[in-house]
Design an enzyme around this catalytic site. Structure first.
Site, PDB file in Angstrom:
ATOM      1  N   LYS A 111      27.605  -3.518  -3.656  1.00  0.00           N
ATOM      2  CA  LYS A 111      29.158  -3.521  -3.121  1.00  0.00           C
ATOM      3  C   LYS A 111      29.805  -4.442  -2.437  1.00  0.00           C
ATOM      4  CE  LYS A 111      28.826   1.715  -3.428  1.00  0.00           C
ATOM      5  NZ  LYS A 111      29.130   3.029  -2.710  1.00  0.00           N
ATOM      6  N   LYS A 192      26.077   3.607 -14.477  1.00  0.00           N
ATOM      7  CA  LYS A 192      26.242   5.067 -14.104  1.00  0.00           C
ATOM      8  C   LYS A 192      27.713   5.528 -14.238  1.00  0.00           C
ATOM      9  CE  LYS A 192      25.495   8.471 -10.400  1.00  0.00           C
ATOM     10  NZ  LYS A 192      25.021   8.630  -8.849  1.00  0.00           N
ATOM     11  N   LYS A 195      34.160   7.530 -12.243  1.00  0.00           N
ATOM     12  CA  LYS A 195      35.559   7.509 -12.445  1.00  0.00           C
ATOM     13  C   LYS A 195      36.133   6.180 -11.696  1.00  0.00           C
ATOM     14  CE  LYS A 195      38.600  10.596 -11.650  1.00  0.00           C
ATOM     15  NZ  LYS A 195      39.324  11.779 -11.026  1.00  0.00           N
TER      16      LYS A 195
END
Length: 328
Positions: A111, A192, A195
């Protein structure tokens, strides 16, 4: 009774990755253990999110969890920030964790990659996750495969704390579903389902209409060749569809693969199963959406139950570290 705990990000409407990978199992086991399920809104602050969005997504997530089968009268369902001991214990555990082990966390590397500035919370949030678990003396923690490393950190911190300050925390065990633990994006089966980072066509929400579900499954990416077999490395698209079908029907992906001679046949059955499975969930979401006050009341009751368990654990931890007692 065995105590279990797990959490979910307040991402808003749940998708089938959430449902098949976690929430369905939570609902199935909530009567078999002392079950705590948490909407981790503090974790959501590690990224930029508008306050109004966070509030609405938290409510929508709660609605989805209840619609998917969690019963607030059976399990303890609550919002993380409503129980202050989570944040308080996180600081105590940060004083036990090391910078090096937090930097080694895979999700922090992924990230934070390519960013000039990374929030400090992105580095330390695995410690908050550890606090989420340890503050309830949880024995078992249902987690996705991508959270396995964070659960190992939780175990390490509990053992280290107990060794340094005396027996304080239960050392939890991970529970990772064999089937449906990692549902992938229908358009990008190497990623994966999500949203926030997924594709619109590749993500099926629990509120999608029957027509939307059929369309998305029909357009799902498959692989070269025509044979239907479960092989994640060579056939990630087909394997993802088989995994979804297996999770929806309670079977194994290898077992269901033998029933199909074409991709079209497989897609048709996946679509049919999801339409049937999600129809009552979608109807329940619509009912709950019309009663936001009732959902808020259920969360308030859950927070009170959670606080009653968390407060003594935190008091035990602060006393073990030598912090003086505070006036009640």
């Amino acid at each position: 009774m065995t105590r279990i705990l797990s959490g979910v990000q307040p991402s808003g409407t749940l998708h089938i990755g959430n449902y098949l990978g976690a929430v369905r199992q939570w609902a199935a086991t909530q009567r078999e253990a002392d079950a705590f399920y948490c909407i981790v809104d503090l974790h959501a602050l590690t990224i930029d999110i508008a306050p109004d969005d966070l509030r609405s997504r938290t409510l929508d997530t709660a609605i989805g969890l209840i619609a998917a089968g969690l019963d607030p009268d059976v399990c303890t369902l609550f919002v993380q920030s409503h129980v202050p001991e989570h944040a308080e214990l996180s600081w105590l555990l940060e004083c036990v964790a090391s910078y090096g082990e937090l930097r080694r966390m895979t999700q922090f590397k992924e990230k934070g990659a390519g960013q000039e500035s990374v929030r400090a919370s992105l580095l330390t949030y695995p410690v908050l996750m550890a606090a989420d678990i340890l503050v309830y003396d949880a024995d078992r923690v249902p987690v996705g495969d991508d959270q396995r490393q964070h659960l190992e950190l939780t175990r390490d911190l509990a053992i280290r704390f107990n060794s340094r300050y005396g027996e304080t925390f239960v050392v939890p065990e991970a529970v990772i579903p064999v089937v449906g633990a990692r549902v992938m994006d229908l358009q990008r089966p190497d990623k994966k389902m999500s949203k926030s980072t997924g594709t619109p066509l590749g993500t099926i929400a629990i509120t999608d209409s029957s027509e939307e579900i059929v369309k998305k499954v029909r357009r799902a990416v498959t692989d070269t060749g025509s044979d239907v077999r479960y092989d994640v490395a060579e056939k990630p698209g087909v394997s993802n569809l088989l995994e979804i079908l297996a999770a929806a029907t309670g079977t194994s992906p290898e077992g269901v693969a033998a029933r199909f001679s074409s991709y079209g046949q497989l897609k048709q059955e996946v679509a049919d199963e999801l339409v049937s499975l999600l129809a009552p969930v979608r109807e329940r979401v619509q009912e709950l959406t019309r009663d936001p006050a009732g959902v808020a009341a259920a969360l308030e009751k859950g927070a009170a139950k959670a606080h009653a368990v968390a407060a003594p654990t935190f008091a035990r931890a602060r006393a073990a570290m030598g912090l003086t007692a505070r006036n009640q």
